[in-house]
Enzyme design. Structure first.
Site, PDB file in Angstrom:
ATOM      1  N   TRP A 102       0.908  -1.282  -0.043  1.00 51.50           N
ATOM      2  CA  TRP A 102      -0.049   0.042   0.053  1.00 51.50           C
ATOM      3  C   TRP A 102       0.843   1.304   0.047  1.00 51.50           C
ATOM      4  O   TRP A 102       0.506   1.993  -0.780  1.00 51.50           O
ATOM      5  CB  TRP A 102      -0.846   0.047   1.267  1.00 51.50           C
ATOM      6  CG  TRP A 102      -1.903  -1.000   0.967  1.00 51.50           C
ATOM      7  CD1 TRP A 102      -2.460  -1.945   1.807  1.00 51.50           C
ATOM      8  CD2 TRP A 102      -2.948  -1.137  -0.193  1.00 51.50           C
ATOM      9  NE1 TRP A 102      -3.284  -3.015   1.305  1.00 51.50           N
ATOM     10  CE2 TRP A 102      -3.937  -2.346   0.246  1.00 51.50           C
ATOM     11  CE3 TRP A 102      -3.318  -0.507  -1.248  1.00 51.50           C
ATOM     12  CZ2 TRP A 102      -4.939  -2.786  -0.891  1.00 51.50           C
ATOM     13  CZ3 TRP A 102      -4.255  -0.956  -2.051  1.00 51.50           C
ATOM     14  CH2 TRP A 102      -5.121  -1.871  -1.694  1.00 51.50           C
ATOM     15  N   ASP A 173      -1.945   6.837   5.839  1.00 56.32           N
ATOM     16  CA  ASP A 173      -3.049   6.032   5.427  1.00 56.32           C
ATOM     17  C   ASP A 173      -3.246   5.225   6.351  1.00 56.32           C
ATOM     18  O   ASP A 173      -2.509   4.354   6.607  1.00 56.32           O
ATOM     19  CB  ASP A 173      -2.556   5.175   4.130  1.00 56.32           C
ATOM     20  CG  ASP A 173      -3.327   4.225   3.615  1.00 56.32           C
ATOM     21  OD1 ASP A 173      -4.541   4.169   4.111  1.00 56.32           O
ATOM     22  OD2 ASP A 173      -3.037   3.590   2.605  1.00 56.32           O
ATOM     23  N   LYS A 197     -12.694  -1.346   5.892  1.00 54.94           N
ATOM     24  CA  LYS A 197     -12.215  -1.975   6.878  1.00 54.94           C
ATOM     25  C   LYS A 197     -12.590  -1.974   8.112  1.00 54.94           C
ATOM     26  O   LYS A 197     -13.191  -2.854   8.692  1.00 54.94           O
ATOM     27  CB  LYS A 197     -10.644  -1.887   6.664  1.00 54.94           C
ATOM     28  CG  LYS A 197      -9.601  -2.661   5.592  1.00 54.94           C
ATOM     29  CD  LYS A 197      -9.678  -2.046   4.345  1.00 54.94           C
ATOM     30  CE  LYS A 197      -8.894  -2.550   2.909  1.00 54.94           C
ATOM     31  NZ  LYS A 197      -7.965  -1.788   2.519  1.00 54.94           N
TER      32      LYS A 197
HETATM   33  C1  PLP Z   1      -7.463  -1.467   1.223  1.00 55.33           C
HETATM   34  C2  PLP Z   1      -6.218  -0.397   1.473  1.00 55.33           C
HETATM   35  C3  PLP Z   1      -6.190   0.680   0.534  1.00 55.33           C
HETATM   36  C4  PLP Z   1      -7.095   0.560  -0.817  1.00 55.33           C
HETATM   37  O1  PLP Z   1      -8.205   1.034  -0.620  1.00 55.33           O
HETATM   38  P1  PLP Z   1      -9.170   1.445  -1.515  1.00 55.33           P
HETATM   39  O2  PLP Z   1     -10.258   2.101  -0.936  1.00 55.33           O
HETATM   40  O3  PLP Z   1      -9.647   0.140  -2.253  1.00 55.33           O
HETATM   41  O4  PLP Z   1      -8.883   2.503  -2.728  1.00 55.33           O
HETATM   42  C5  PLP Z   1      -5.005   1.532   0.736  1.00 55.33           C
HETATM   43  N1  PLP Z   1      -4.349   1.396   1.691  1.00 55.33           N
HETATM   44  C6  PLP Z   1      -4.512   0.592   2.668  1.00 55.33           C
HETATM   45  C7  PLP Z   1      -3.525   0.385   3.892  1.00 55.33           C
HETATM   46  C8  PLP Z   1      -5.572  -0.521   2.471  1.00 55.33           C
HETATM   47  O5  PLP Z   1      -5.717  -1.439   3.510  1.00 55.33           O
END
Ligand code: PLP
Length: 361
Positions: A102, A173, A197
């Site tokens: 990520w 993030d 999540k």
């Molecule tokens: C799932 C995830 C993403 C991607 O998220 P989307 O909403 O599908 O764009 C980005 N960063 C992390 C840490 C993730 O777990």
């Protein structure tokens, strides 16, 4: 009906209370004669839900007035682009810590916008099993911001103490661990998270960003991608994902009712401790590749000795109604995602199965 013991990485398990509330209100919302999905985003009924969701984010995380709370679309991946589009001014560069797939995705997208540096890279032979130590960080004191991925959902690694980046804004993030525990938002310039999540269903992306950074943000990009457009309009500049935000409201109301983030942290630590103990107690069967100090409390990854045993493990888990345990295709093995909505009981069932599987093999 038997609800599955859902260990999916995302979209992931939602609190039963939040789903049941939605079921009760689905066809007719609060005596209004229609579903919340059928309401105008400019109407009173929806606006109350929207404002409650934002107020719950502020309350649960203790977000001060120095920050905007935005509800956007485009996922966390959209923020991989929007963060540099807004905050990476020309002539400046941004620091990224490369800690997993990520973080690499964020880095790659930012590269298309401006100048970026890798302030750390812990990849070894395509694997990520730890987080960088403070002393390893090669930070540019003039950087526009430093980007971290607080929890690497695929690698199963997590920053347990956030790095010290001096006066440079720290951008995180937090898609897969936001609200796993109380968090000092004041340490960050910006925090973003796709909801699917730990916060709700997919379709809505939470962004918490310092007001001065929004103010000084770039204006040479389309208005729809400027944070100020959404900040000025309370995230109602264009039609928001109303149902996803309604579900976010339900989930956050549940988090609050179940004791807030301090209680969530206790439950999350208990679940993670149970699982890592089950792994470490049986080294001839289970192995967690992640160094102990970087092990994620949200995504617990482990391997078994052979692909055959792993397939057998997944089948046995399925018979007990446990799903979502297969690791990400890029790393293999198992992954148990144990976000806020996953009850301790499910983890106890999994741990019991791990003990039985070990005995039976
Ligand atoms: C799932 C995830 C993403 C991607 O998220 P989307 O909403 O599908 O764009 C980005 N960063 C992390 C840490 C993730 O777990």
């Amino acid at each position: 009906m038997a609800r599955a013991l859902n260990f999916n990485p995302g979209p992931a398990a939602l609190p039963l209370a939040a789903l049941e509330r939605a079921a009760r209100e689905f066809v007719e919302y609060a005596g209004t004669g229609m579903s919340i999905m059928e309401h105008s985003h400019r109407g009173k009924a929806y606006e109350a839900v929207h404002d409650e969701a934002i107020a719950l984010v502020r309350e649960l995380l203790g977000v001060s007035d120095a920050y905007h709370v935005l509800l956007l679309q485009g996922g966390a991946t959209g923020q991989f682009a929007m963060v540099p589009m807004n905050l990476l001014h020309s002539g400046k560069s941004a620091d990224y810590t490369l800690t997993g797939s990520w973080a690499k995705g964020a880095f790659k997208n930012a590269k298309a916008v401006g100048t970026v540096r890798a302030a750390a890279n812990v990849e070894v032979d395509g694997k990520f099993v730890r987080m960088p130590a403070q002393a390893e960080l090669d930070l540019d004191p003039n950087a526009a911001y430093v980007h971290i991925t607080s929890n690497e959902t695929i690698a199963g690694t997590q920053w347990h103490a956030y790095p010290d980046v001096g006066n440079v804004p720290l951008v995180a993030d937090m898609s897969s661990d936001i609200m796993w525990r109380p968090t000092d938002v004041g340490r960050f310039g910006a925090i973003y998270a796709g909801a699917q999540k730990n916060l709700g269903p997919s379709g809505v992306t939470l962004v918490i960003v310092r007001k001065d950074l929004v103010e000084s943000g770039r204006k040479d990009i389309p208005a729809i991608y400027q944070y100020r457009t959404h900040a000025d309009a309370n995230s109602l500049s264009n039609t928001p994902p109303t149902f996803a935000i309604y579900m976010l409201r339900n989930v956050l109301a549940w988090v609050k009712e179940s004791g807030g983030l301090a209680s969530a942290e206790l439950r999350n630590r208990e679940k993670a401790n149970l699982l890592y103990a089950a792994i470490d107690a049986r080294p001839d069967m289970y192995k967690c590749p992640v160094v102990p100090e970087a092990r994620s409390v949200m995504n617990v990854v482990f391997t078994l000795p052979t692909p055959e045993l792993e397939a057998e493990f997944l089948e046995g888990a399925k018979r007990l109604n446990m799903v979502g345990l297969k690791g990400h295709r890029s790393v293999g093995g198992m992954r148990a995602s144990i976000y806020n909505a996953v009850p301790v009981e499910w983890v106890k069932t999994l741990v019991g199965f791990m003990a039985d599987f070990h005995k039976g093999a």
